[in-house]
Design a protein around this motif. Sequence first.
Motif, PDB file in Angstrom:
ATOM      1  N   LEU A 289       0.683  -1.014  -0.003  1.00  0.00           N
ATOM      2  CA  LEU A 289       0.190   0.110   0.189  1.00  0.00           C
ATOM      3  C   LEU A 289       1.221   1.106  -0.197  1.00  0.00           C
ATOM      4  O   LEU A 289       1.892   1.116   0.834  1.00  0.00           O
ATOM      5  N   SER A 290       0.956   2.046  -0.754  1.00  0.00           N
ATOM      6  CA  SER A 290       1.450   3.893  -1.238  1.00  0.00           C
ATOM      7  C   SER A 290       0.949   4.310  -0.050  1.00  0.00           C
ATOM      8  O   SER A 290      -0.204   4.423   0.279  1.00  0.00           O
ATOM      9  N   THR A 291       1.359   5.441   0.343  1.00  0.00           N
ATOM     10  CA  THR A 291       1.533   6.371   0.868  1.00  0.00           C
ATOM     11  C   THR A 291       1.033   7.321   0.326  1.00  0.00           C
ATOM     12  O   THR A 291       0.145   8.756   0.892  1.00  0.00           O
ATOM     13  N   TRP A 292       1.416   7.482  -0.556  1.00  0.00           N
ATOM     14  CA  TRP A 292       0.669   8.358  -1.976  1.00  0.00           C
ATOM     15  C   TRP A 292       1.631   9.520  -1.895  1.00  0.00           C
ATOM     16  O   TRP A 292       0.897  10.669  -1.689  1.00  0.00           O
ATOM     17  N   ALA A 293       2.950   9.681  -1.248  1.00  0.00           N
ATOM     18  CA  ALA A 293       3.444  11.542  -1.820  1.00  0.00           C
ATOM     19  C   ALA A 293       3.558  12.002  -2.685  1.00  0.00           C
ATOM     20  O   ALA A 293       2.709  13.373  -3.208  1.00  0.00           O
ATOM     21  N   GLN A 294       3.164  11.755  -3.934  1.00  0.00           N
ATOM     22  CA  GLN A 294       3.133  11.645  -5.184  1.00  0.00           C
ATOM     23  C   GLN A 294       1.678  10.430  -6.110  1.00  0.00           C
ATOM     24  O   GLN A 294       2.024   9.146  -5.721  1.00  0.00           O
ATOM     25  N   TYR A 295       1.017  11.440  -6.645  1.00  0.00           N
ATOM     26  CA  TYR A 295       0.364  10.530  -7.919  1.00  0.00           C
ATOM     27  C   TYR A 295       0.763  10.701  -9.152  1.00  0.00           C
ATOM     28  O   TYR A 295       0.424  12.094 -10.065  1.00  0.00           O
ATOM     29  N   THR A 296       2.057  10.285  -9.804  1.00  0.00           N
ATOM     30  CA  THR A 296       2.727   9.986 -11.156  1.00  0.00           C
ATOM     31  C   THR A 296       2.373   8.964 -12.160  1.00  0.00           C
ATOM     32  O   THR A 296       2.041   8.555 -12.032  1.00  0.00           O
ATOM     33  N   LEU A 297       2.211  10.146 -13.372  1.00  0.00           N
ATOM     34  CA  LEU A 297       1.220   9.217 -14.597  1.00  0.00           C
ATOM     35  C   LEU A 297       2.580   9.612 -15.196  1.00  0.00           C
ATOM     36  O   LEU A 297       3.484   9.734 -15.313  1.00  0.00           O
ATOM     37  N   ARG A 298       2.803   8.275 -16.483  1.00  0.00           N
ATOM     38  CA  ARG A 298       3.392   8.428 -18.001  1.00  0.00           C
ATOM     39  C   ARG A 298       3.221   8.966 -18.786  1.00  0.00           C
ATOM     40  O   ARG A 298       2.277   8.086 -18.848  1.00  0.00           O
ATOM     41  N   VAL A 299       3.402   9.653 -19.243  1.00  0.00           N
ATOM     42  CA  VAL A 299       2.909  10.489 -20.062  1.00  0.00           C
ATOM     43  C   VAL A 299       4.190  10.454 -22.012  1.00  0.00           C
ATOM     44  O   VAL A 299       5.462  10.751 -21.119  1.00  0.00           O
ATOM     45  N   ALA A 300       4.210  10.024 -22.915  1.00  0.00           N
ATOM     46  CA  ALA A 300       4.988   9.323 -23.899  1.00  0.00           C
ATOM     47  C   ALA A 300       5.989  10.917 -24.011  1.00  0.00           C
ATOM     48  O   ALA A 300       5.359  11.852 -24.064  1.00  0.00           O
ATOM     49  N   ALA A 301       7.247  11.052 -24.186  1.00  0.00           N
ATOM     50  CA  ALA A 301       8.115  12.427 -23.751  1.00  0.00           C
ATOM     51  C   ALA A 301       7.741  13.193 -24.222  1.00  0.00           C
ATOM     52  O   ALA A 301       7.866  14.335 -24.915  1.00  0.00           O
ATOM     53  N   PRO A 302       7.014  13.160 -25.926  1.00  0.00           N
ATOM     54  CA  PRO A 302       7.175  14.344 -27.074  1.00  0.00           C
ATOM     55  C   PRO A 302       5.725  14.759 -26.724  1.00  0.00           C
ATOM     56  O   PRO A 302       5.450  15.737 -26.922  1.00  0.00           O
TER      57      PRO A 302
END
Length: 384
Positions: A289-302
Amino acid sequence: MNPPGPIDFIDLKAQRRRIGPAMDEAILAAVHGGQYILGPQVGQFETKLATFCGARHAIGCANGTDAITLCLLALGIGPGDAVICPSFTFAATAEVVAGIRATPVFAEIDEATYNLDPAGLGAALDTARKNGLVPRAVIAVDLFGQPADYDPIEAFCAENGLTLIADTAQGFGAHYKGRITGSIGHFATTSFFPAKPLGCYGDGGAVLTHNEEHLAIIRSLHVHGKGEDKYDNVRIGMNSRLDTIQAAVLLLKLAVFAEEFEARQAVARRYSDGLKDVAVTPYIAPDRLSTWAQYTLRVAAPRRSGFVAALKEKGIPTAIYYPKSLHQQTAYKGFPVAGNGLPISERVSQEVVSLPMHAYLDEATQAYIIEAARSALTGKAAAA
């Protein structure tokens, strides 16, 4: 949909509104008590912090960076020694190693969790030895709030005589196979920087350990290497104490931390439910279980810069943790890199982007963020 009001990336004022009167009373009590350094609130907080996560001992210090430094000093690590750590992390993780003139050896991360990949530790160990270094420790980071995969990391450390330091500045209080971060590792370190899930009203940090000898050494080190008293210096130490007022703040924040932890789970679920079909959303291993310091997506670099600009136009702040891995940065380019390089670390640094995340993010505001993110990612405006 119109924005429901100004959107903070992390809304520190919302928690303040909830516990403000009690916090004012606690701070004033510390002020009136007059023991501004190592007052009674410090010991009370250390006891409650250790109890919360299941560690035997907690030692408050000035910040999370000092917390790692204290661990390295307690181990006598220095020139000629190697400490294995991830490259995709905040600079403090490696900064402290270089700061005591030891050598950070950068290892690869697991692409799904962004944490240290246990499968890459062997290559890092070989790299250290090929560079004529003595491997002494591994620093694992609980990045964005999710615990590293500690079982195989602990086994690797045991097999190779290495000390495990769990850098849980972003992940304190998260769960790993029934254990709570802070209790994992020979040492665990954390930060109480205000933006952290458990943050104070300034700087602060802590070292947690089960080991009595380590406890005694760190208690000496963080007050100038004191022996029987502060004027009896038995080792070269540092000045790194948790202020009494910050301990008073943290006592109250720790009391609501479990509730906020659950609230963060709900916020993360809403994000993932709303965005999993249009972006790479965070993967949390089923035994954690994460404490969710951040909610991080991945979006294609361009597309990432356009995504950030589109959200900014709608009043939504974002952050990129981290735009460069450490081995790509000027200060750290000269340190060893495991194997033939760290392609995963380099790739994800070009793709990650974090959305507003905190325990008090209300559903209406989050719905607005999700709608804006979907529109930016798909090029389609949501139906009115």
